[in-house]
Design a protein around this motif. Structure first.
Motif, short mmCIF file in Angstrom:
data_model
loop_
_atom_site.label_atom_id
_atom_site.label_comp_id
_atom_site.label_asym_id
_atom_site.label_seq_id
_atom_site.Cartn_x
_atom_site.Cartn_y
_atom_site.Cartn_z
N PRO A 385 0.82 -1.22 0.00
CA PRO A 385 0.00 0.00 0.00
C PRO A 385 0.85 1.27 0.00
O PRO A 385 2.00 1.27 0.43
CB PRO A 385 -0.81 -0.12 1.30
CG PRO A 385 0.01 -1.02 2.18
CD PRO A 385 0.72 -1.97 1.27
N VAL A 386 0.26 2.34 -0.50
CA VAL A 386 0.87 3.66 -0.43
C VAL A 386 0.87 4.11 1.03
O VAL A 386 -0.05 3.75 1.79
CB VAL A 386 0.08 4.67 -1.30
CG1 VAL A 386 0.66 6.08 -1.19
CG2 VAL A 386 0.07 4.20 -2.75
N ASP A 387 1.88 4.84 1.43
CA ASP A 387 1.94 5.34 2.80
C ASP A 387 0.64 6.04 3.17
O ASP A 387 0.16 6.91 2.44
CB ASP A 387 3.11 6.32 2.94
CG ASP A 387 3.24 6.85 4.36
OD1 ASP A 387 2.72 7.96 4.61
OD2 ASP A 387 3.84 6.15 5.19
N ARG A 388 0.03 5.62 4.29
CA ARG A 388 -1.29 6.13 4.68
C ARG A 388 -1.30 7.62 4.90
O ARG A 388 -2.28 8.31 4.59
CB ARG A 388 -1.76 5.40 5.94
CG ARG A 388 -2.15 3.95 5.71
CD ARG A 388 -2.60 3.31 7.01
NE ARG A 388 -3.75 4.00 7.56
CZ ARG A 388 -4.24 3.78 8.78
NH1 ARG A 388 -3.63 2.89 9.56
NH2 ARG A 388 -5.29 4.43 9.22
N HIS A 389 -0.23 8.16 5.45
CA HIS A 389 -0.18 9.60 5.70
C HIS A 389 -0.15 10.39 4.38
O HIS A 389 -0.81 11.42 4.26
CB HIS A 389 1.04 9.94 6.56
CG HIS A 389 0.99 9.34 7.93
ND1 HIS A 389 0.07 9.75 8.88
CD2 HIS A 389 1.71 8.34 8.51
CE1 HIS A 389 0.23 9.05 9.99
NE2 HIS A 389 1.21 8.18 9.79
N LYS A 390 0.61 9.88 3.42
CA LYS A 390 0.67 10.55 2.11
C LYS A 390 -0.68 10.46 1.40
O LYS A 390 -1.15 11.43 0.81
CB LYS A 390 1.76 9.92 1.25
CG LYS A 390 3.17 10.17 1.76
CD LYS A 390 4.21 9.52 0.87
CE LYS A 390 5.62 9.76 1.40
NZ LYS A 390 6.65 9.09 0.56
N GLU A 391 -1.29 9.28 1.46
CA GLU A 391 -2.61 9.12 0.84
C GLU A 391 -3.63 10.04 1.52
O GLU A 391 -4.45 10.69 0.84
CB GLU A 391 -3.08 7.67 0.94
CG GLU A 391 -4.45 7.44 0.30
CD GLU A 391 -4.95 6.02 0.44
OE1 GLU A 391 -6.16 5.79 0.15
OE2 GLU A 391 -4.17 5.14 0.83
N GLY A 392 -3.58 10.10 2.84
CA GLY A 392 -4.51 10.96 3.58
C GLY A 392 -4.34 12.42 3.20
O GLY A 392 -5.33 13.16 3.07
N LEU A 393 -3.09 12.87 2.99
CA LEU A 393 -2.83 14.25 2.60
C LEU A 393 -3.41 14.53 1.22
O LEU A 393 -4.02 15.60 1.00
CB LEU A 393 -1.33 14.52 2.61
CG LEU A 393 -0.89 15.93 2.20
CD1 LEU A 393 -1.47 16.97 3.16
CD2 LEU A 393 0.64 16.03 2.15
N VAL A 394 -3.24 13.59 0.30
CA VAL A 394 -3.79 13.76 -1.06
C VAL A 394 -5.32 13.88 -1.00
O VAL A 394 -5.90 14.76 -1.64
CB VAL A 394 -3.38 12.58 -1.96
CG1 VAL A 394 -4.14 12.63 -3.29
CG2 VAL A 394 -1.88 12.60 -2.22
#
Length: 420
Positions: A385-394
Motif C-alpha cells: 500500500p501507499v503510505d497512509r499519511h501521504k494518501e490521507g494528505l492527497v
C-alpha cells in the motif's frame, strides 16, 4: 413546498443508498462500522443499533460511513494512566473506564503499565489493591472504553479497514457507486411496471380529450391497419404519416374488437423547434409486463449511463464551461421544473441523478471513491500500500478543492437562476 419535499426525498435517497452500499459490504468484510451518517456537521438525530450509530446531520451535502482504522483510534492508554476495569462472565475486560470512575463502584482500578487494544488485546498494570504486583488482564473483542459516560467500542486490528484483503477493501468502496446504479435500475423497473413499456405495435395508446383522435372517434386499443390505403406495420409508421400531414384528411382503417372500421382524422398543426408537424393527441401504445419492465430497467440505465459519459467527454475535450456544472441550487431548480410534470418524471429524474452520482464518485479524483480505488490499483501494482499519511494528505487536498469547486458552482447557479 412540493419541490422542497421532492428535493429532500431524492437527495436523501441517493445519499442513503450510496452509503448503504458501503455499510453492507464493509460489514460483510468484518469491518467495524462506527457510524452511518446522512449529512455533515452537528448531529440532528442519533440512534445506535448493534455496533453502529445511525445519525442524521445538519448539512445535507452528502454522507459517510466511519469505518474503524480509517482514522486514528480514539484511545491510547499510556503508562501511568489510572483506569477502571469491568469484567464480563468470561473474566475478560468488558469496559475500560477512563474518567468519572467513582460512578462505577464495582470497577477495579489499575495503574496502566502497558496496553494493547489492537493486536494482543491485553492490558497490564498495577491493581490499586495490589500496587506491588503487575497483572495482565485479557480484553474482550467487543470491549468498550467509557469517557464522560460515552461508550466507544474498541477495534481489534482484525476489525479494522486496513486489515482486510485488497479485494474486500476495494469492494467496500466500490459498493457505494454500485448501489446508485442498482437504485436507478429498480426505479426504472417501477416506472415501467406502473406506466407500461412502449411497444412498436400499430395500436393506439391513451387518447387526449382535446385531440383530433378523440374528436374523430378513435379509441384506445384500436389497431391501425392502413392510413390512406398505405399498409401500417408498426407504430413508427403511424407517427411518420401523421407528422407529415398537418391539416390533411387521413383515412384510418382500424380494427376494433375484431371489426374493421374507417375513420377520417385531420391532424392538428403544431410547430416544434421551427418544424411544422401534425398531431392527433394519441400516446404510443404500452405493455405492462414484468419481463419487459426488467428489460426496460437495463435499457434505461445503460442509455443514461452512456449519455452522462458523453457529457463528461464534452467537458474533457476542452468545451468546458462553468455553466455545464450544477450544484445543489441548480439541481433544486431543475427539480422544480420536473415536479410540475408529474410523479413519473420525478422518479425518472431521481434515477438519472443516481446514475450521475455513481459515475461522479467513480472518477479517479482524490477524496472520491474513484480516488481511493485508484490508490488500491497502485497498491495492486506495487504489491504494497501507499503510505497512509501521504494518501490521507492527497485526499485532504482533494476534498478541499472539491469543496471550493462546489462553492464556485453554487454561486454561479445562484447568479444564473436568481440574480440575472
Amino acid at each position: 413546498m412540493s419541490t422542497v419535499i421532492a428535493f429532500i426525498v431524492i437527495f436523501g435517497a441517493l445519499v442513503f443508498f450510496h452509503e448503504l452500499g458501503h455499510l453492507i459490504f464493509a460489514k460483510r468484510a468484518g469491518i467495524l462500522c462506527r457510524e452511518f451518517a446522512i449529512g455533515f456537521g452537528p448531529k440532528v438525530f442519533s440512534h445506535k443499533k448493534g455496533e453502529t450509530i445511525y445519525t442524521i446531520r445538519l448539512l445535507p451535502i452528502g454522507g459517510f460511513v466511519r469505518m474503524a482504522g480509517e482514522d486514528p483510534e480514539v484511545v491510547e492508554l499510556k503508562p501511568g494512566y489510572r483506569v477502571g476495569l469491568l469484567f464480563d462472565k468470561e473474566n475478560k475486560v468488558d469496559k475500560i473506564i477512563l474518567n468519572n470512575k467513582e460512578k462505577y463502584p464495582h470497577c477495579r482500578i489499575i495503574e496502566v503499565e502497558h496496553a494493547d487494544l489492537e493486536h494482543k488485546l491485553v492490558i497490564k498494570g498495577y491493581p490499586e489493591d495490589e500496587e506491588d504486583s503487575i497483572k495482565a488482564f485479557p480484553i474482550s473483542q467487543t470491549a468498550v472504553t467509557v469517557e464522560n459516560g460515552v461508550e466507544t467500542q474498541i477495534a481489534p486490528y482484525n476489525r479494522q479497514f486496513n486489515s482486510k484483503s485488497l479485494p474486500k477493501r476495494a469492494m467496500a468502496i466500490f459498493a457505494g457507486p454500485m448501489m446508485n446504479f442498482i437504485l436507478a435500475f429498480f426505479v426504472f423497473i417501477v416506472i415501467a411496471l406502473l406506466q407500461g413499456v412502449p411497444t412498436n405495435e400499430p395500436k393506439l395508446g391513451e387518447i387526449t380529450a382535446d385531440g383530433a383522435a378523440n374528436a374523430a372517434g378513435l379509441l384506445k386499443g384500436d389497431i391501425v391497419q392502413t392510413i390512406n390505403d398505405a399498409e401500417i406495420s408498426s407504430w413508427s409508421d403511424v407517427v411518420e404519416i401523421i407528422r407529415k400531414n398537418p391539416n390533411e384528411n387521413l383515412d384510418f382503417l382500424i380494427s376494433r374488437d375484431g371489426v374493421e372500421q374507417e375513420i377520417k382524422v385531420t391532424p392538428k398543426e403544431q410547430t416544434i423547434e421551427g418544424e411544422t408537424i401534425g398531431i392527433i393527441g394519441v400516446y404510443s401504445p404500452v405493455e405492462k409486463s414484468p419481463v419487459k419492465a426488467v428489460s426496460a430497467g437495463f435499457t434505461e440505465t445503460y442509455f443514461w449511463t452512456k449519455q452522462i459519459f458523453v457529457m463528461l467527454g464534452t467537458l474533457i475535450s476542452g468545451q468546458f464551461s462553468i455553466d455545464m456544472l450544477s450544484g445543489p441550487v441548480g439541481i433544486y431548480v431543475s427539480t422544480d421544473t420536473v415536479v410540475q410534470s408529474g410523479i413519473y418524471y420525478v422518479m425518472k429524474w431521481a434515477a438519472i441523478l443516481s446514475i450521475n452520482l455513481g459515475i461522479m464518485n467513480l472518477l479517479p479524483l482524490p477524496a472520491l471513491d474513484g480516488g481511493r480505488l485508484m490508490f488500491f490499483a497502485v497498491e495492486a501494482v506495487r504489491g504494497k500500500p501507499v503510505d497512509r499519511h501521504k494518501e490521507g494528505l492527497v485526499h485532504f487536498i482533494g476534498f478541499a478543492l472539491l469543496m471550493l469547486l462546489m462553492l464556485v458552482v453554487t454561486w454561479n447557479d445562484i447568479q444564473r437562476f436568481f440574480l440575472d
